[in-house]
Write a protein that holds these residues in place. Structure first.
Motif, PDB file in Angstrom:
ATOM      1  N   PHE A   4       0.832  -1.197   0.000  1.00 10.57           N
ATOM      2  CA  PHE A   4       0.000   0.000   0.000  1.00 10.57           C
ATOM      3  C   PHE A   4       0.870   1.253   0.000  1.00 10.57           C
ATOM      4  N   ILE A   5       1.856   1.289   0.876  1.00 14.86           N
ATOM      5  CA  ILE A   5       2.740   2.463   0.964  1.00 14.86           C
ATOM      6  C   ILE A   5       3.521   2.646  -0.328  1.00 14.86           C
ATOM      7  N   LYS A   6       4.060   1.551  -0.864  1.00 16.35           N
ATOM      8  CA  LYS A   6       4.806   1.640  -2.126  1.00 16.35           C
ATOM      9  C   LYS A   6       3.899   2.159  -3.246  1.00 16.35           C
ATOM     10  N   ASN A   7       2.681   1.642  -3.319  1.00 17.16           N
ATOM     11  CA  ASN A   7       1.737   2.077  -4.356  1.00 17.16           C
ATOM     12  C   ASN A   7       1.397   3.550  -4.201  1.00 17.16           C
ATOM     13  N   VAL A   8       1.160   3.978  -2.977  1.00 16.83           N
ATOM     14  CA  VAL A   8       0.822   5.385  -2.729  1.00 16.83           C
ATOM     15  C   VAL A   8       1.979   6.301  -3.119  1.00 16.83           C
ATOM     16  N   VAL A   9       3.186   5.928  -2.770  1.00 16.40           N
ATOM     17  CA  VAL A   9       4.354   6.749  -3.105  1.00 16.40           C
ATOM     18  C   VAL A   9       4.504   6.861  -4.623  1.00 16.40           C
ATOM     19  N   VAL A  10       4.370   5.759  -5.333  1.00 17.83           N
ATOM     20  CA  VAL A  10       4.499   5.794  -6.797  1.00 17.83           C
ATOM     21  C   VAL A  10       3.388   6.644  -7.403  1.00 17.83           C
ATOM     22  N   VAL A  11       2.157   6.438  -6.969  1.00 19.77           N
ATOM     23  CA  VAL A  11       1.043   7.244  -7.482  1.00 19.77           C
ATOM     24  C   VAL A  11       1.285   8.720  -7.185  1.00 19.77           C
ATOM     25  N   ALA A  12       1.737   9.043  -5.984  1.00 17.87           N
ATOM     26  CA  ALA A  12       1.971  10.447  -5.607  1.00 17.87           C
ATOM     27  C   ALA A  12       3.045  11.092  -6.475  1.00 17.87           C
ATOM     28  N   VAL A  13       4.146  10.396  -6.694  1.00 24.52           N
ATOM     29  CA  VAL A  13       5.240  10.961  -7.502  1.00 24.52           C
ATOM     30  C   VAL A  13       4.793  11.152  -8.956  1.00 24.52           C
ATOM     31  N   VAL A  14       4.168  10.137  -9.518  1.00 17.59           N
ATOM     32  CA  VAL A  14       3.699  10.240 -10.910  1.00 17.59           C
ATOM     33  C   VAL A  14       2.670  11.356 -11.029  1.00 17.59           C
ATOM     34  N   ALA A  15       1.740  11.406 -10.085  1.00 20.28           N
ATOM     35  CA  ALA A  15       0.706  12.449 -10.112  1.00 20.28           C
ATOM     36  C   ALA A  15       1.326  13.836 -10.005  1.00 20.28           C
ATOM     37  N   PHE A  16       2.271  14.006  -9.104  1.00 21.60           N
ATOM     38  CA  PHE A  16       2.880  15.322  -8.935  1.00 21.60           C
ATOM     39  C   PHE A  16       3.545  15.784 -10.228  1.00 21.60           C
ATOM     40  N   ILE A  17       4.294  14.911 -10.851  1.00 26.52           N
ATOM     41  CA  ILE A  17       5.004  15.278 -12.086  1.00 26.52           C
ATOM     42  C   ILE A  17       4.026  15.633 -13.196  1.00 26.52           C
TER      43      ILE A  17
END
Length: 147
Positions: A4-17
């Protein structure tokens, strides 16, 4: 929990960019701001908000699907419906709020509006288009990380 944490971090980084790119591209063309507005601060604030909406949507879909790894699987019809309704609701809400609070305005010559409203079409399209793209790119990254 680790996934869950790994997925959230990846989604957050991709979304931010992706959201940052979209915000900067559309801002000068479609929006007007007075000179006292700190443009960079507003762009990062909007981008952070867009990123958080993406993360919350990921969490909502994980809850609905009862699976933190739903992002790695094929989408169901309800995933598309929830994503579209979420995008529509949030884009309308934040545009109405920003206009009401004079956070920004639209360039009347370039910003297309929904008929019979003062709501811009571009920010609505932004969320409807970027949410799925964020999840598709995140899925590809997560699949590589899981190899």
């Amino acid at each position: 929990m680790k996934n869950f944490i790994k997925n959230v971090v990846v989604v957050a980084v991709v979304a931010f960019i992706l959201q940052l790119i979209w915000e900067y591209v559309q801002c000068d063309i479609f929006y007007t701001m007075d000179e006292s507005t700190n443009h960079t601060r507003l762009m990062f604030s909007a981008t952070f908000g867009d990123m958080m909406m993406s993360v919350v949507l990921y969490g909502l879909l994980a809850f609905v699907n009862k699976d933190v790894n739903w992002i790695l699987k094929k989408w169901n019809r309800h995933d598309y419906i929830i994503t579209t309704l979420y995008a529509l609701f949030l884009s309308f809400y934040f545009e109405i709020s920003a206009l009401y609070n004079n956070r920004w305005g639209y360039n009347e010559e370039t910003m297309p509006l929904f008929p019979n409203t003062n709501i811009a079409l571009v920010p609505v399209i932004q969320l409807i288009v970027l949410f799925p793209i964020i999840f598709i790119i995140s899925r590809k990254i997560l699949r590589r990380l899981n190899k």
